[in-house]
Design a protein around this motif. Structure first.
Motif, PDB file in Angstrom:
ATOM      1  N   ALA A 221      29.709  83.074 -42.333  1.00 40.75           N
ATOM      2  CA  ALA A 221      29.400  84.736 -43.236  1.00 40.75           C
ATOM      3  C   ALA A 221      29.903  84.319 -44.535  1.00 40.75           C
ATOM      4  CB  ALA A 221      31.248  84.709 -42.457  1.00 40.75           C
ATOM      5  N   ARG A 222      30.340  83.155 -45.034  1.00 43.78           N
ATOM      6  CA  ARG A 222      30.146  82.904 -46.665  1.00 43.78           C
ATOM      7  C   ARG A 222      29.085  82.713 -47.104  1.00 43.78           C
ATOM      8  NH1 ARG A 222      31.938  83.576 -51.406  1.00 43.78           N
ATOM      9  NH2 ARG A 222      31.197  81.465 -53.114  1.00 43.78           N
ATOM     10  N   ALA A 223      27.719  82.657 -46.553  1.00 45.42           N
ATOM     11  CA  ALA A 223      26.288  82.720 -46.354  1.00 45.42           C
ATOM     12  C   ALA A 223      26.161  84.006 -46.837  1.00 45.42           C
ATOM     13  CB  ALA A 223      25.219  81.498 -45.751  1.00 45.42           C
ATOM     14  N   LEU A 224      26.728  84.335 -45.794  1.00 38.28           N
ATOM     15  CA  LEU A 224      26.153  85.739 -46.222  1.00 38.28           C
ATOM     16  C   LEU A 224      26.805  86.876 -46.955  1.00 38.28           C
ATOM     17  CD1 LEU A 224      24.158  88.138 -43.912  1.00 38.28           C
ATOM     18  CD2 LEU A 224      26.692  88.723 -43.483  1.00 38.28           C
ATOM     19  N   GLU A 225      27.677  86.393 -47.577  1.00 36.21           N
ATOM     20  CA  GLU A 225      29.019  87.011 -48.541  1.00 36.21           C
ATOM     21  C   GLU A 225      27.475  86.844 -49.674  1.00 36.21           C
ATOM     22  OE1 GLU A 225      32.116  85.949 -49.290  1.00 36.21           O
ATOM     23  OE2 GLU A 225      32.872  86.838 -47.220  1.00 36.21           O
ATOM     24  N   VAL A 226      27.054  85.711 -50.296  1.00 32.10           N
ATOM     25  CA  VAL A 226      26.378  84.861 -51.236  1.00 32.10           C
ATOM     26  C   VAL A 226      25.365  85.580 -51.476  1.00 32.10           C
ATOM     27  CG1 VAL A 226      25.475  82.775 -52.340  1.00 32.10           C
ATOM     28  CG2 VAL A 226      27.928  82.748 -51.050  1.00 32.10           C
ATOM     29  N   LEU A 227      24.638  85.644 -50.253  1.00 33.16           N
ATOM     30  CA  LEU A 227      22.866  86.254 -50.272  1.00 33.16           C
ATOM     31  C   LEU A 227      23.169  88.136 -50.722  1.00 33.16           C
ATOM     32  CD1 LEU A 227      20.803  86.385 -49.313  1.00 33.16           C
ATOM     33  CD2 LEU A 227      20.975  86.755 -47.465  1.00 33.16           C
ATOM     34  N   ALA A 228      23.983  88.623 -50.576  1.00 27.09           N
ATOM     35  CA  ALA A 228      24.020  89.719 -50.671  1.00 27.09           C
ATOM     36  C   ALA A 228      24.036  90.491 -52.306  1.00 27.09           C
ATOM     37  CB  ALA A 228      24.613  90.465 -50.072  1.00 27.09           C
ATOM     38  N   ALA A 229      24.969  88.647 -52.670  1.00 23.35           N
ATOM     39  CA  ALA A 229      25.421  88.915 -54.684  1.00 23.35           C
ATOM     40  C   ALA A 229      23.941  88.224 -55.033  1.00 23.35           C
ATOM     41  CB  ALA A 229      26.293  88.075 -54.777  1.00 23.35           C
ATOM     42  N   GLU A 230      22.813  87.790 -54.479  1.00 26.41           N
ATOM     43  CA  GLU A 230      22.313  86.671 -55.347  1.00 26.41           C
ATOM     44  C   GLU A 230      21.290  88.301 -55.204  1.00 26.41           C
ATOM     45  OE1 GLU A 230      21.332  82.226 -53.538  1.00 26.41           O
ATOM     46  OE2 GLU A 230      20.144  83.787 -52.949  1.00 26.41           O
ATOM     47  N   ARG A 231      20.852  88.401 -56.952  1.00 28.74           N
ATOM     48  CA  ARG A 231      19.117  88.760 -57.412  1.00 28.74           C
ATOM     49  C   ARG A 231      18.125  88.391 -57.944  1.00 28.74           C
ATOM     50  NH1 ARG A 231      22.521  91.114 -54.767  1.00 28.74           N
ATOM     51  NH2 ARG A 231      23.193  92.910 -55.710  1.00 28.74           N
ATOM     52  N   THR A 232      18.281  86.515 -57.442  1.00 31.63           N
ATOM     53  CA  THR A 232      16.977  86.450 -57.596  1.00 31.63           C
ATOM     54  C   THR A 232      16.348  85.313 -56.595  1.00 31.63           C
ATOM     55  OG1 THR A 232      18.275  83.767 -57.996  1.00 31.63           O
ATOM     56  CG2 THR A 232      17.789  85.476 -60.081  1.00 31.63           C
ATOM     57  N   VAL A 233      15.086  84.555 -56.391  1.00 29.12           N
ATOM     58  CA  VAL A 233      14.546  84.421 -55.434  1.00 29.12           C
ATOM     59  C   VAL A 233      14.516  82.872 -55.750  1.00 29.12           C
ATOM     60  CG1 VAL A 233      13.650  86.589 -54.746  1.00 29.12           C
ATOM     61  CG2 VAL A 233      12.152  85.331 -55.947  1.00 29.12           C
ATOM     62  N   ASP A 234      15.634  82.086 -56.335  1.00 24.95           N
ATOM     63  CA  ASP A 234      14.872  80.983 -56.770  1.00 24.95           C
ATOM     64  C   ASP A 234      15.493  80.094 -55.239  1.00 24.95           C
ATOM     65  OD1 ASP A 234      14.483  81.215 -59.380  1.00 24.95           O
ATOM     66  OD2 ASP A 234      17.054  81.245 -59.658  1.00 24.95           O
ATOM     67  N   GLY A 235      16.260  80.495 -54.863  1.00 27.08           N
ATOM     68  CA  GLY A 235      16.278  79.360 -53.131  1.00 27.08           C
ATOM     69  C   GLY A 235      16.233  79.920 -52.368  1.00 27.08           C
ATOM     70  N   ALA A 236      14.907  80.625 -52.007  1.00 21.21           N
ATOM     71  CA  ALA A 236      14.190  81.372 -50.739  1.00 21.21           C
ATOM     72  C   ALA A 236      13.126  80.111 -50.226  1.00 21.21           C
ATOM     73  CB  ALA A 236      12.299  82.263 -51.444  1.00 21.21           C
ATOM     74  N   PRO A 237      12.815  79.445 -50.775  1.00 18.96           N
ATOM     75  CA  PRO A 237      11.929  77.757 -49.635  1.00 18.96           C
ATOM     76  C   PRO A 237      13.431  77.194 -49.192  1.00 18.96           C
ATOM     77  CG  PRO A 237      11.043  78.263 -51.675  1.00 18.96           C
ATOM     78  CD  PRO A 237      12.166  79.071 -52.798  1.00 18.96           C
ATOM     79  N   GLU A 238      14.350  76.860 -49.703  1.00 18.05           N
ATOM     80  CA  GLU A 238      14.943  76.691 -49.505  1.00 18.05           C
ATOM     81  C   GLU A 238      15.582  77.080 -47.587  1.00 18.05           C
ATOM     82  OE1 GLU A 238      17.111  72.767 -48.659  1.00 18.05           O
ATOM     83  OE2 GLU A 238      15.675  72.885 -49.153  1.00 18.05           O
ATOM     84  N   VAL A 239      16.657  78.054 -48.027  1.00 19.12           N
ATOM     85  CA  VAL A 239      16.623  79.372 -47.841  1.00 19.12           C
ATOM     86  C   VAL A 239      15.831  79.097 -45.850  1.00 19.12           C
ATOM     87  CG1 VAL A 239      17.236  82.051 -46.864  1.00 19.12           C
ATOM     88  CG2 VAL A 239      18.346  80.764 -48.750  1.00 19.12           C
ATOM     89  N   LEU A 240      14.992  79.641 -45.843  1.00 20.16           N
ATOM     90  CA  LEU A 240      13.450  79.893 -45.501  1.00 20.16           C
ATOM     91  C   LEU A 240      13.331  78.232 -44.069  1.00 20.16           C
ATOM     92  CD1 LEU A 240      11.301  81.082 -43.809  1.00 20.16           C
ATOM     93  CD2 LEU A 240       9.703  79.975 -45.183  1.00 20.16           C
ATOM     94  N   ARG A 241      13.490  76.833 -45.072  1.00 17.75           N
ATOM     95  CA  ARG A 241      13.352  75.931 -44.031  1.00 17.75           C
ATOM     96  C   ARG A 241      14.981  75.435 -43.225  1.00 17.75           C
ATOM     97  NH1 ARG A 241      15.256  71.391 -44.692  1.00 17.75           N
ATOM     98  NH2 ARG A 241      16.572  71.044 -46.579  1.00 17.75           N
ATOM     99  N   ARG A 242      16.085  76.007 -43.805  1.00 17.01           N
ATOM    100  CA  ARG A 242      17.614  76.396 -43.264  1.00 17.01           C
ATOM    101  C   ARG A 242      17.618  77.584 -42.419  1.00 17.01           C
ATOM    102  NH1 ARG A 242      19.875  71.083 -44.894  1.00 17.01           N
ATOM    103  NH2 ARG A 242      19.329  70.822 -46.843  1.00 17.01           N
ATOM    104  N   VAL A 243      17.082  78.443 -42.420  1.00 18.18           N
ATOM    105  CA  VAL A 243      17.362  79.047 -41.732  1.00 18.18           C
ATOM    106  C   VAL A 243      16.884  78.716 -39.966  1.00 18.18           C
ATOM    107  CG1 VAL A 243      17.257  82.271 -40.662  1.00 18.18           C
ATOM    108  CG2 VAL A 243      18.205  80.870 -43.354  1.00 18.18           C
TER     109      VAL A 243
END
Length: 963
Positions: A659-681
């Motif tokens: 649930a905390r990851a969902l909150e942080v995702l909604a507040a992000e305005r950049t795509v810097d961590g997109a590769p790591e997010v894709l791998r983790r998800v």
């Protein structure tokens, strides 16, 4: 500021702090010395002046300290002479109260020293700070203790002698940081670097802690230290102290020792530079200690004659108003902050002490050797805590020796004059000792790879004598011998891990490394040792040990495996290192092999105990800290979710962090961590789909929010210069791989189509990536994509940028892995169509571009190329690329006649090997034969089934017509 070098002669007549009048009782004791110093100042300075003020002020400091009713025992840290004098004085005086210059909040831990092997350090640790800057955390204060130190002698005496009270009077660990002059401005400074570097990793045993020692005695005036080193013909301060203070004081009596140490402390204090902050802290420490002493005397009613105050020689020469039991200066001790401090013992080493306090490498080891020699020579019985590692069994209880009454303060005898006028004693050459050193260093050098021989041993022996003579001493010191060994043995390079200087240090005593015993460990460390007991290893032993876990035959070792994986997550690299076996989501090894070095990393394990009572609790706290920290990103929180599932198996914690990851995702305005997010998800989805009956609610919400989030950011990311092509490809990978799940949860595919349609990249890499996304969405066919690639190769203006297009196509394999054949075709066409004058210049650019931006995707291209290209070189001449083959036309679409009539290419294998189809037909009970070419019906072959089985058609007719 007191203690400056500008004090004039008139100061001797003023009864200020730290001064005595001409009629004071102590003047007569040092009258001869005052007269000598007055004459020396007149001779050297052409008349009395500032020099006389300094010299006579030093005598006043000694006189004042000697006359103090509470006996002050000045010491220097890790000085064998101080330790020897302390042991001798304690047996003579038998004090009932010992006041010790050490942080007062460390007192409860001192009794645990008997469960340790010295050297160790008493530590105060705080991970959560309250009242200090957050960037200072964690706070750590250590006080190293060695056996050859005066403080250990005082501690051992007080703890093992009935009726003796030990009182620590120095500022608390909290005040160490409260009084830091950098408080609120910047982070604490790094500890001083050692004089000769730190060759061993054991120098880091104290970590980033602030060091506190008794008797930090060293000149603060750089010119003074340089002068002493130059005229003493030594290389560093540790050697000067050993030669000119340590050795002469080894045979001196108690009063001479005290007065000399008072004099040295006063000298360094009066010649200190004008560092106002440091002087302020020193004086506040002295006020603090004397205030605590007077409070204890008033509360307990102890007689100052029965007490002993152990402090550094620098503080013994104090001139603050609070000095002495009769001090009158008011000093208010500030309350401690709200920071919660944890206390414990951590292992230390000689190298760690040298590194933290800027001592010469090997000086503490040489001091330990000198301590052993002093004990053997003087036959003084040192104090040692009962039950300590290596201690002898206690003898039968004897009556305490009668206390020796100290002489009245006014009757103090001047021992300084005789000590200063006495010529230095030239020790005779001990040829047997020096010869033994020479033979031992050659033997050690040969073991370390040096080509040393007997001739080198003779050269070291003779050079040591010559070098000592050049330095005005008959007996070579360990430092002379070390210089000689380096000169005679060490050549152009060091063949092994250690150089000759380090070999001499090891030979002289080595880097002794302490160990904290099991009973002195915090509950968490003891729990770890208990849970790993089935491994049957000596976990407190230093070095690497191999642990083999056969989880299939011994399932009870699974608990040990869980502990080891958590330790790997919490401790530094090398403390618990897996050799065989791995732990991933949904995967558990049946056999594991580990390299364990918990004894080497004992400090890190002990500091874990300051954070909780079990490693599960500490791991959960750290995961929460990472997830809720100010710099937490979506990728960091998802990593915490994965670790909570992997190591703790806690569904509750995983759901909370999700649930905390969902909150942080909604507040992000950049795509810097997109590769790591894709791998983790992707990993978490694969795990939950196989291990759980339904997906957790937070995963569904995260996929829905991520789909909308990345669709919104996609057009901007295609044109954002700060976003890399890999990050944009990861966004598309999330959208395409999660598309089916997102659509089933209520997302609209039109949002993705609009986001792709609104993207207008200008960069070649992102343009190629956009084309791949259009192919995946159906907005662009593969044939059109091939035509665009052909147009790029046909345009001479675009050919130099073609490698960047290829890089974009390679990154496109993340969201659209089915384009691997198109990428192989694009690369092959470039090599086949471009002439060498054009191809060769941009070939290095192609290689560097692919290596820098798509190295992890190269294996996918290699596999696809291996599938397309022929496996043998002989077949290469006749091979036709698949994209150049012309499809055969005119063949029937279906039926068994395709074998002879040139049917579709997809059925060629079936008609070439009809046995499989015949077996299936026989199994189903179907009769029929294969038709020859041209014998089949003119109409569609599939219509024969409707004539043979009309019931299905009749049912459909009735259903559609309603009849």
């Amino acid at each position: 500021m007191t203690g400056s070098a500008t004090n004039g002669p008139e100061e001797t007549a003023v009864n200020g702090p730290g001064r005595t009048s001409a009629n004071s009782p102590g003047q007569a004791s040092f009258a001869a010395l005052r007269e000598q110093l007055h004459e020396a100042a007149t001779a050297f300075a052409d008349g009395p002046g500032a020099l006389e003020g300094i010299l006579l002020g030093m005598v006043d400091d000694v006189d004042r300290a000697v006359r103090e009713p509470l006996e002050i025992f000045p010491v220097c840290h890790h000085s064998p002479a101080s330790a020897l004098a302390m042991a001798r004085r304690l047996r003579e005086k038998q004090p009932k109260v010992v006041y010790l210059e050490l942080c007062e909040d460390m007192a409860p831990l001192l009794d645990e020293l008997r469960n340790c092997r010295l050297p160790v350090a008493v530590q105060a640790f705080a991970s959560d700070v309250d009242g200090f800057p957050a960037e200072w955390a964690p706070l750590s204060v250590v006080a190293p203790i060695t056996e050859a130190s005066a403080e250990y002698q005082a501690i051992a005496y007080a703890l093992d002698t009935p009726g003796v009270e030990l009182v620590l009077v120095d500022r608390s660990s909290d005040h160490v940081f409260q009084w830091d002059s950098r408080h609120g401005q910047r982070t604490p400074q790094e500890p001083p670097a050692p004089a000769d570097g730190v060759p061993e990793p054991e120098a880091a045993l104290h970590g980033e802690a602030v060091g506190v020692e008794i008797g930090d005695l060293r000149p603060r005036f750089a010119e003074l230290e340089e002068h002493l080193l130059r005229h003493g013909k030594v290389r560093h301060w540790s050697e000067w102290w050993h030669q000119y203070v340590e050795v002469p004081l080894g045979d001196s009596d108690h009063e001479a020792y005290r007065q000399v140490m008072f004099l040295v402390g006063s000298l360094f204090r009066r010649l200190a530079p004008g560092d106002g902050d440091r002087v302020r802290v020193d004086e506040d420490r002295e006020r603090y200690m004397w205030t605590r002493i007077r409070e204890h005397l008033a509360a307990g009613g102890a007689d100052p004659e029965d007490c002993l105050y152990v402090c550094g020689a620098f503080h013994a020469a104090s001139r603050v108003e609070e000095f002495g039991v009769a001090g009158s200066g008011p000093f208010t001790i500030s309350p401690r902050s709200a920071t919660t401090w944890q206390h414990g013992l951590i292992p230390s080493s000689h190298a760690a002490i040298e590194a933290q306090f800027g001592l010469a490498s090997g000086s503490v080891s040489i001091a330990a050797t000198q301590w052993a020699k002093n004990l053997k020579r003087t036959r003084v019985q040192p104090y040692r805590l009962a039950g300590q590692d290596g201690a002898k069994k206690p003898r039968a209880t004897r009556k305490a020796a009668p206390a020796v009454t100290a002489p009245p303060p006014e009757a103090a005898e001047d021992r300084l004059s005789g000590f200063l006028r006495r010529p230095p004693v030239l020790d005779t050459l001990d040829e047997a000792e020096l010869l033994g050193w020479s033979v031992d260093i050659v033997r050690a050098a040969r073991r370390s790879g040096y080509l040393a021989s007997t001739a080198d041993a003779i050269a070291v022996f003779e050079t040591s004598i010559l070098l000592a003579g050049m330095r005005d001493r008959a007996k070579p010191t360990p430092y002379d011998f070390q210089d000689s060994a380096v000169t005679c043995i060490e050549k152009d390079s060091v063949p092994g891990r250690r150089d000759v200087r380090r070999l001499v240090e090891i030979m002289m005593g080595g880097d002794r490394i302490g160990r904290v015993g099991y009973d002195a460990l915090p509950p968490l460390a003891r729990d770890v040792h208990d849970r790993l007991a089935p491994l049957e290893l000596k976990l407190q032993q230093r070095g690497v040990q191999r642990a083999l876990l056969d989880l299939s035959s011994r399932p009870e070792l699974g608990a040990c495996s869980d502990v080891l994986w958590m330790l790997r997550r919490l401790l530094p690299h090398g403390a618990a290192r897996p050799i065989m076996g791995e732990r991933k989501l949904g995967e558990r090894s049946i056999q594991e092999s580990w390299d364990l070095a918990l004894g080497t990393h004992q400090r890190a394990l002990i500091e874990l105990g300051y954070e909780g009572v079990s490693i599960e609790q500490v791991l959960e706290q750290r995961l929460r800290r990472d997830a809720y920290g100010p710099r937490a990103t979506t990728a960091v929180v998802l990593a915490a979710v994965e670790d909570a599932t992997l190591y703790l198996g806690s569904r509750r914690l995983s759901d909370e962090l999700g649930a905390r990851a969902l909150e942080v995702l909604a507040a992000e305005r950049t795509v810097d961590g997109a590769p790591e997010v894709l791998r983790r998800v992707r990993g978490l989805l694969a795990y939950y789909r196989t291990a759980e009956p339904v997906l957790p609610p937070w995963v569904e919400s995260f996929v829905k929010a991520g789909y909308a989030h990345y669709c919104t950011l996609l057009p901007t990311a295609f044109t954002d210069e700060d976003a890399t092509v890999g990050q944009v490809a990861a966004m598309l990978g999330f959208l395409f791989s999660m598309e089916s799940l997102a659509l089933s949860l209520g997302c609209d595919r039109a949002q993705l189509e609009l986001a792709v349609a609104q993207s207008r990249p200008t960069d070649p890499e992102r343009t190629a990536l956009l084309w791949a996304a259009q192919v995946q969405l159906g907005a662009l066919s593969r044939a059109e994509l091939r035509e665009r690639c052909g147009e790029l190769l046909a345009n001479p203006m675009v050919v130099p940028a073609y490698p960047r297009y290829l890089s974009g196509f390679v990154h496109a394999l993340v969201p659209v892995p089915g384009l691997a054949d198109v990428v192989v075709e694009a690369v092959s066409n470039a090599f086949g169509r471009l002439p060498d004058p054009v191809l060769l210049p941009w070939l290095p650019s192609l290689i560097t571009t692919l290596r820098a931006g798509a190295a992890d995707l190269a294996p996918l291209l290699i596999r696809e190329a291996g599938r397309i290209f022929p496996a043998r070189l002989t077949a290469l001449d006749a091979w036709v690329p698949p994209w150049r083959e012309v499809p055969e036309a005119g063949a029937p679409d279906g039926g068994r006649t395709g074998a002879a009539g040139g049917g579709s290419r997809g059925a060629a294998l079936l008609f070439a090997h009809p046995g499989t189809l015949d077996a299936v037909a026989e199994l189903l009970g179907c009769d029929g034969t294969w038709a020859a070419a041209g014998d089949g019906p003119a109409g569609p072959v599939g219509a024969v089934l409707t004539a043979r089985h009309p019931d299905t058609a009749i049912a459909w007719e009735s259903l559609l017509t309603g009849a």
